[in-house]
Design a protein around this motif. Structure first.
Motif: not given
Length: 138
Positions: A95, A117, A110-112, A47, A114-115, A87-88, A91, A108
């Motif tokens: 993660m 978005s 939600v984290a993806r 990651e 955010l990335e 946001l990035f 995320g 997981h």
């Protein structure tokens, strides 16, 4: 260089340092067999190195180097640019947290999200810059 670009690049370098440290730790563990649990850091390493370093560095350089608007704010809405950075990074670190704590699939997702978005924001910030540059050039 713009502040959003600097933030993305500096954040990517932090991810590079942490990710490289984790990679070195796993390699040392492979040679010396210190603790088999260290291999649990592999998803965090991936990651940080792919999303945290490579993709984030690319976004930062692209934000800075792509053509600017000829009129108005050179790179578009600053608030959206800062939101993209936030946001990035949120995320990525969410993660990492999810992998370290073995959180559920919801975290997981939600984290993806955010990335994703942040990448959509990046595209929306740059699409008109690229298209308008091509239209004004010919």
């Amino acid at each position: 260089m713009t502040l959003p670009s600097r933030l993305l690049i500096k954040s990517s370098l932090i991810c590079l340092i942490v990710g490289a440290f984790l990679g070195a730790l796993m390699l040392i563990n492979k040679a010396l067999n210190i603790d088999p649990e260290i291999w649990g850091l592999l998803p965090v390493h991936i990651e940080l190195m792919i999303f945290g370093w490579i993709i984030q560095f690319t976004l930062g350089v692209a934000y800075w180097i792509l053509p600017r608007y000829l009129k108005g704010e050179a790179r578009g809405n600053r608030f959206l640019a800062y939101l993209m950075v936030l946001l990035f990074n949120l995320g990525i670190w969410l993660m990492v947290f999810a992998e370290l704590t073995e959180a559920g699939d919801y975290i997981h997702l939600v984290a993806r999200g955010l990335e994703f978005s942040a990448v959509v924001l990046f595209i929306s910030l740059h699409w008109k810059r690229i298209v308008s540059f091509n239209k004004n050039r010919h």
